[in-house]
Motif scaffolding. Sequence first.
Motif, PDB file in Angstrom:
ATOM      1  N   SER A   1     -21.994   5.109  22.289  1.00  0.00           N
ATOM      2  CA  SER A   1     -21.152   6.036  21.528  1.00  0.00           C
ATOM      3  C   SER A   1     -21.125   5.679  20.050  1.00  0.00           C
ATOM      4  O   SER A   1     -21.210   6.562  19.192  1.00  0.00           O
ATOM      5  CB  SER A   1     -19.736   6.065  22.104  1.00  0.00           C
ATOM      6  OG  SER A   1     -19.140   4.793  22.000  1.00  0.00           O
ATOM      7  N   ILE A   2     -21.034   4.401  19.738  1.00  0.00           N
ATOM      8  CA  ILE A   2     -21.018   3.976  18.332  1.00  0.00           C
ATOM      9  C   ILE A   2     -22.367   4.217  17.671  1.00  0.00           C
ATOM     10  O   ILE A   2     -22.449   4.748  16.557  1.00  0.00           O
ATOM     11  CB  ILE A   2     -20.598   2.504  18.227  1.00  0.00           C
ATOM     12  CG1 ILE A   2     -19.119   2.372  18.584  1.00  0.00           C
ATOM     13  CG2 ILE A   2     -20.859   1.947  16.840  1.00  0.00           C
ATOM     14  CD1 ILE A   2     -18.651   0.951  18.747  1.00  0.00           C
TER      15      ILE A   2
ATOM     16  N   TYR B   1     -23.133   8.018  17.226  1.00  0.00           N
ATOM     17  CA  TYR B   1     -22.290   8.631  16.198  1.00  0.00           C
ATOM     18  C   TYR B   1     -22.735   8.231  14.796  1.00  0.00           C
ATOM     19  O   TYR B   1     -22.960   9.087  13.940  1.00  0.00           O
ATOM     20  CB  TYR B   1     -20.828   8.242  16.408  1.00  0.00           C
ATOM     21  CG  TYR B   1     -19.914   8.829  15.360  1.00  0.00           C
ATOM     22  CD1 TYR B   1     -19.595  10.175  15.382  1.00  0.00           C
ATOM     23  CD2 TYR B   1     -19.396   8.045  14.344  1.00  0.00           C
ATOM     24  CE1 TYR B   1     -18.766  10.726  14.422  1.00  0.00           C
ATOM     25  CE2 TYR B   1     -18.571   8.589  13.377  1.00  0.00           C
ATOM     26  CZ  TYR B   1     -18.260   9.921  13.423  1.00  0.00           C
ATOM     27  OH  TYR B   1     -17.451  10.463  12.466  1.00  0.00           O
TER      28      TYR B   1
ATOM     29  N   SER C   1     -25.138  10.573  12.312  1.00  0.00           N
ATOM     30  CA  SER C   1     -24.488  10.993  11.065  1.00  0.00           C
ATOM     31  C   SER C   1     -25.269  10.520   9.854  1.00  0.00           C
ATOM     32  O   SER C   1     -25.326  11.210   8.835  1.00  0.00           O
ATOM     33  CB  SER C   1     -23.062  10.447  11.002  1.00  0.00           C
ATOM     34  OG  SER C   1     -22.286  10.980  12.030  1.00  0.00           O
TER      35      SER C   1
ATOM     36  N   THR D   1     -20.021  16.501  11.726  1.00  0.00           N
ATOM     37  CA  THR D   1     -19.463  15.432  12.529  1.00  0.00           C
ATOM     38  C   THR D   1     -20.059  15.492  13.931  1.00  0.00           C
ATOM     39  O   THR D   1     -20.274  16.569  14.472  1.00  0.00           O
ATOM     40  CB  THR D   1     -17.928  15.511  12.582  1.00  0.00           C
ATOM     41  OG1 THR D   1     -17.466  14.461  13.416  1.00  0.00           O
ATOM     42  CG2 THR D   1     -17.435  16.845  13.087  1.00  0.00           C
TER      43      THR D   1
ATOM     44  N   LEU E   1     -18.857  13.699  16.679  1.00  0.00           N
ATOM     45  CA  LEU E   1     -17.956  12.986  17.575  1.00  0.00           C
ATOM     46  C   LEU E   1     -18.071  13.481  19.015  1.00  0.00           C
ATOM     47  O   LEU E   1     -18.204  12.679  19.940  1.00  0.00           O
ATOM     48  CB  LEU E   1     -16.519  13.113  17.074  1.00  0.00           C
ATOM     49  CG  LEU E   1     -15.498  12.253  17.783  1.00  0.00           C
ATOM     50  CD1 LEU E   1     -15.843  10.782  17.610  1.00  0.00           C
ATOM     51  CD2 LEU E   1     -14.116  12.514  17.242  1.00  0.00           C
ATOM     52  N   VAL E   2     -18.053  14.785  19.224  1.00  0.00           N
ATOM     53  CA  VAL E   2     -18.127  15.327  20.579  1.00  0.00           C
ATOM     54  C   VAL E   2     -19.514  15.094  21.174  1.00  0.00           C
ATOM     55  O   VAL E   2     -19.653  14.677  22.329  1.00  0.00           O
ATOM     56  CB  VAL E   2     -17.775  16.829  20.585  1.00  0.00           C
ATOM     57  CG1 VAL E   2     -18.001  17.439  21.951  1.00  0.00           C
ATOM     58  CG2 VAL E   2     -16.343  17.031  20.147  1.00  0.00           C
TER      59      VAL E   2
ATOM     60  N   SER F   1     -21.627  12.720  20.387  1.00  0.00           N
ATOM     61  CA  SER F   1     -21.824  11.297  20.677  1.00  0.00           C
ATOM     62  C   SER F   1     -21.061  10.889  21.929  1.00  0.00           C
ATOM     63  O   SER F   1     -21.535  10.053  22.702  1.00  0.00           O
ATOM     64  CB  SER F   1     -21.397  10.448  19.489  1.00  0.00           C
ATOM     65  OG  SER F   1     -20.019  10.576  19.243  1.00  0.00           O
ATOM     66  N   PHE F   2     -19.894  11.480  22.170  1.00  0.00           N
ATOM     67  CA  PHE F   2     -19.149  11.186  23.395  1.00  0.00           C
ATOM     68  C   PHE F   2     -19.900  11.704  24.619  1.00  0.00           C
ATOM     69  O   PHE F   2     -19.996  11.013  25.637  1.00  0.00           O
ATOM     70  CB  PHE F   2     -17.749  11.801  23.332  1.00  0.00           C
ATOM     71  CG  PHE F   2     -16.934  11.550  24.562  1.00  0.00           C
ATOM     72  CD1 PHE F   2     -16.389  10.300  24.800  1.00  0.00           C
ATOM     73  CD2 PHE F   2     -16.730  12.559  25.495  1.00  0.00           C
ATOM     74  CE1 PHE F   2     -15.647  10.051  25.944  1.00  0.00           C
ATOM     75  CE2 PHE F   2     -15.991  12.319  26.640  1.00  0.00           C
ATOM     76  CZ  PHE F   2     -15.448  11.068  26.864  1.00  0.00           C
TER      77      PHE F   2
END
Length: 144
Positions: A70-71, A74, A78, A86, A88-89, A91-92
Amino acid sequence: MKYVSAFLLKLVVTFLILYTVLAGVTGLSMGSIIALTGVLVLIGYLLGDLYLLPRTTNGWAVLADFGLSSIMVYFLSSALVAGSQTFLVRSFVAAVSVSSFEWFFHHHLRKNVFLTDSSAPVYRQDYQTEASEEFQPDLDRDER
């Protein structure tokens, strides 16, 4: 040779997962997805699969793979895309997908790749304590 084939399996499946999740992102090219996959698989295989998995349980290794993926997805996605998008979703979703694959991949590694007589220490937490019938031994009886 078993380690190389396991690495290639992880590389191909992780690429397919990341390509599926990140394909619709504008500005993220095929080369960027390949670079992201290579960095993620190399770090995950060395730290998570070869170092952490033999020393812990499958759950801890999957949790570490979830955090790493995830890190990495993301921040690297990016950084690779110019703009203020972004991820975020995405990468999750990618982290959940990669972690669910890792659960089965770790079972494959333990069954087919790792040797059972490995020199790596196994940290188990099912200790047996000493059991006795007497709480207060009769010392006078033992001296006779």
